[in-house]
Motif scaffolding. Sequence first.
Motif, PDB file in Angstrom:
ATOM      1  N   VAL A 174      -8.332   6.378   7.302  1.00 20.06           N
ATOM      2  CA  VAL A 174      -9.103   6.501   6.060  1.00 20.06           C
ATOM      3  C   VAL A 174      -9.777   5.153   5.767  1.00 20.06           C
ATOM      4  CG1 VAL A 174      -7.629   8.275   5.054  1.00 20.06           C
ATOM      5  CG2 VAL A 174      -7.086   5.866   4.643  1.00 20.06           C
TER       6      VAL A 174
ATOM      7  N   SER B 263       0.520   6.005  -2.510  1.00 23.87           N
ATOM      8  CA  SER B 263      -0.868   6.036  -2.061  1.00 23.87           C
ATOM      9  C   SER B 263      -1.186   7.448  -1.610  1.00 23.87           C
ATOM     10  CB  SER B 263      -1.059   5.095  -0.865  1.00 23.87           C
ATOM     11  OG  SER B 263      -1.644   3.894  -1.252  1.00 23.87           O
TER      12      SER B 263
ATOM     13  N   PRO C 220     -11.760   7.767  -2.963  1.00 20.67           N
ATOM     14  CA  PRO C 220     -10.857   7.138  -3.941  1.00 20.67           C
ATOM     15  C   PRO C 220     -11.573   6.457  -5.107  1.00 20.67           C
ATOM     16  CG  PRO C 220     -10.073   6.701  -1.732  1.00 20.67           C
ATOM     17  CD  PRO C 220     -11.404   7.395  -1.574  1.00 20.67           C
TER      18      PRO C 220
ATOM     19  N   THR D 176      -7.605   4.360   0.007  1.00 27.54           N
ATOM     20  CA  THR D 176      -6.729   5.350  -0.624  1.00 27.54           C
ATOM     21  C   THR D 176      -6.751   5.113  -2.134  1.00 27.54           C
ATOM     22  OG1 THR D 176      -4.657   4.075  -0.712  1.00 27.54           O
ATOM     23  CG2 THR D 176      -5.127   5.240   1.346  1.00 27.54           C
ATOM     24  N   THR D 177      -6.235   6.081  -2.872  1.00 28.37           N
ATOM     25  CA  THR D 177      -5.961   5.884  -4.290  1.00 28.37           C
ATOM     26  C   THR D 177      -4.475   5.552  -4.392  1.00 28.37           C
ATOM     27  OG1 THR D 177      -7.593   7.571  -4.798  1.00 28.37           O
ATOM     28  CG2 THR D 177      -6.107   6.929  -6.584  1.00 28.37           C
ATOM     29  N   ARG D 178      -4.164   4.532  -5.178  1.00 31.99           N
ATOM     30  CA  ARG D 178      -2.765   4.108  -5.273  1.00 31.99           C
ATOM     31  C   ARG D 178      -2.314   4.053  -6.723  1.00 31.99           C
ATOM     32  NH1 ARG D 178      -1.455  -2.032  -3.842  1.00 31.99           N
ATOM     33  NH2 ARG D 178      -2.450  -2.234  -5.882  1.00 31.99           N
TER      34      ARG D 178
ATOM     35  N   THR E  33       0.818  -1.215   0.000  1.00 34.57           N
ATOM     36  CA  THR E  33       0.000   0.000   0.000  1.00 34.57           C
ATOM     37  C   THR E  33       0.852   1.265   0.000  1.00 34.57           C
ATOM     38  OG1 THR E  33      -1.773  -1.141   1.146  1.00 34.57           O
ATOM     39  CG2 THR E  33      -1.787   1.255   1.269  1.00 34.57           C
TER      40      THR E  33
ATOM     41  N   PHE F 144       0.532   9.392   1.458  1.00 36.48           N
ATOM     42  CA  PHE F 144       0.824   8.576   2.637  1.00 36.48           C
ATOM     43  C   PHE F 144       2.172   7.873   2.468  1.00 36.48           C
ATOM     44  CE2 PHE F 144      -3.846   8.630   2.187  1.00 36.48           C
ATOM     45  CZ  PHE F 144      -4.183   9.210   3.402  1.00 36.48           C
TER      46      PHE F 144
ATOM     47  N   GLU G 236      -4.591  10.614  -0.960  1.00 35.79           N
ATOM     48  CA  GLU G 236      -6.005  10.953  -0.952  1.00 35.79           C
ATOM     49  C   GLU G 236      -6.189  12.340  -1.553  1.00 35.79           C
ATOM     50  OE1 GLU G 236      -7.841  11.229   2.888  1.00 35.79           O
ATOM     51  OE2 GLU G 236      -6.575  12.893   3.516  1.00 35.79           O
TER      52      GLU G 236
ATOM     53  N   MET H 158      -5.332   0.906   6.878  1.00 38.30           N
ATOM     54  CA  MET H 158      -6.290   1.988   6.593  1.00 38.30           C
ATOM     55  C   MET H 158      -6.789   2.595   7.910  1.00 38.30           C
ATOM     56  SD  MET H 158      -6.604   2.249   3.243  1.00 38.30           S
ATOM     57  CE  MET H 158      -4.887   1.798   3.075  1.00 38.30           C
TER      58      MET H 158
END
Lengths: 415, 144
Positions: free
Chosen positions: A382, A344, A352, A385-387, A183, A332, A346, A377
């Motif tokens: 959160v 990763s 996300p 997330t968007t990765r 992540t 992150f 946000e 998470m």
Amino acid sequence: MAVSSAKALEVERLRADFAVFDELVNGKPVAYLDSASSTQKPRQVLDAMREFYEHSYANVHRGVYTLAERATEGYEGAREKVRAYINAPSNREVIFTRSATEALNLIAYSWGLENLGAGDVVVITELEHHANFVPWQFIAKKTGAQFAHIPIDDAGELQLDALDEIAARGNVKVVANNLVSNTLGTINPVEKLAVWAHEHGAIMVVDAAQAAPHRHIDVQALGCDFLAFSSHKVCGPSGAGALWGRRELLDAMQPFNFGGEMIRSVSLERTSWNELPYKFEAGTPAIAEAYGFGVALDYVSEIGLDAIEAHEHELVVHAMEQLAEIPGVRIFGPPADRRTGIVSFEVANVHPHDVAQILNWEGVAVRAGHHCTQPLMTRLGVAATTRASFYLYSTHEEIDRLVAGLLKVKETFGA
Amino acid sequence: MSELEQMYREVILDHYKNPRGHGALDPADATAEGQNPLCGDEVTIFVRFGEDGETIDDVGFEGRGCAISQAATSMLTELVKGRTASEVASLPKEDLLEEIGIPLTPIRLKCAILGLGVLKVALHRAKGTPLPPEWQGLADDLTI
């Protein structure tokens, strides 16, 4: 094998090996930024698998005819390639599995059920993938062992000063950690943990699924006892993975699955097991997939892991610099020099899923979700997330398209 | 209007940013919690019945999720208020999807109907209304 690259990674030439990059998504060339999830496949791997099926395919180990011999040679040749890739002492210690997940489950069941009990402590980390977390949580509960975790700091790095307190809880028997966080991309201090584990008489289990495609792996230098990784994250087909374990540990373990090649003899009274590694390979294995796995390891080895690592580092530096300039985007994890090609992040006030959906309209493929790391998470506060994650074929231009897409996300949401 | 503009049309963003029925009801006559395993999103639904013990007087929700799941659950609260538990138990998802009125991929469909499924579970638990197989997965709670 012909790989379209010299030692310094030439990304445009390599991309020609991947037909998928000719694909249009919503009228735009696909920018595939989800390699941490699974990698794309070069034609060298696809062609080799097709050729294997057309000229060398039969079931392995049993037949005395030519095709069976060829198939066995291909399958066992792949085992040797896996051994060399991770510098394992012997290919008898290399077991083919369906996936890294199955490899980790194999250890938890076969080693854990026999060796854990009340008073023992199983140690995992807060940034573990569920595949190296839940099997241990499950087996700890089954056996009455304690389940302890090494926390992370705000930068997503393991807090090793928690180890003394964990050791005081009982007999530490297992330490399980991913070499690279799927992540956050954090590169974890597995060598240090292995030393600590051995000081306490514990085994060190390494999930290298996210590390093996991107960095040199040497199980002897890591000092671990078990290591798992998968084919599909290193340009190979899905359905194949590998487990390496120390001979003396594997010898003492009971099988995980029963039937097929793992049998030595069966009678109404008793059954005995085949020798390593076959003891752990029940049923017809993923033969062509294992073969393709080996070809994929050749492919990335010829490009060179040093070149791949350097390329990904450049990309992650570029991505982190670009993302940091977008107001409302929070990244992150650790600084670029202590992570692999994974970012990763946000976008404030935008979920996300919505980020990934809008990026898809721009042809940019990223992963949105918890990435099978829900405890992490929770720690980050959160839901998801968007990765974005990179590999040998990723480009700066794709990252620039990600950045442009994120501006579109913000515009759509008025964020 | 592009597909993107359709999906994130104004009414969706309005429900997302100003969700109706947002917040817990305390006390509540029926409640349930559900997750979307795909992304870890959660929604908890609270229901209060009227004096007849059947009609949904008030419905609230808490949770976190994407614009589609939050807007859909917000729209759901408006859709079901004043209806009876058994009416809502048999409410087809198509009715909600029509209300949402945007094209959805199979994956985003799960986001859109999470709230409806959780509401059906809450009613099933409180009133014993039938829970068709497609929603039963949300009610399972096997843990280690």
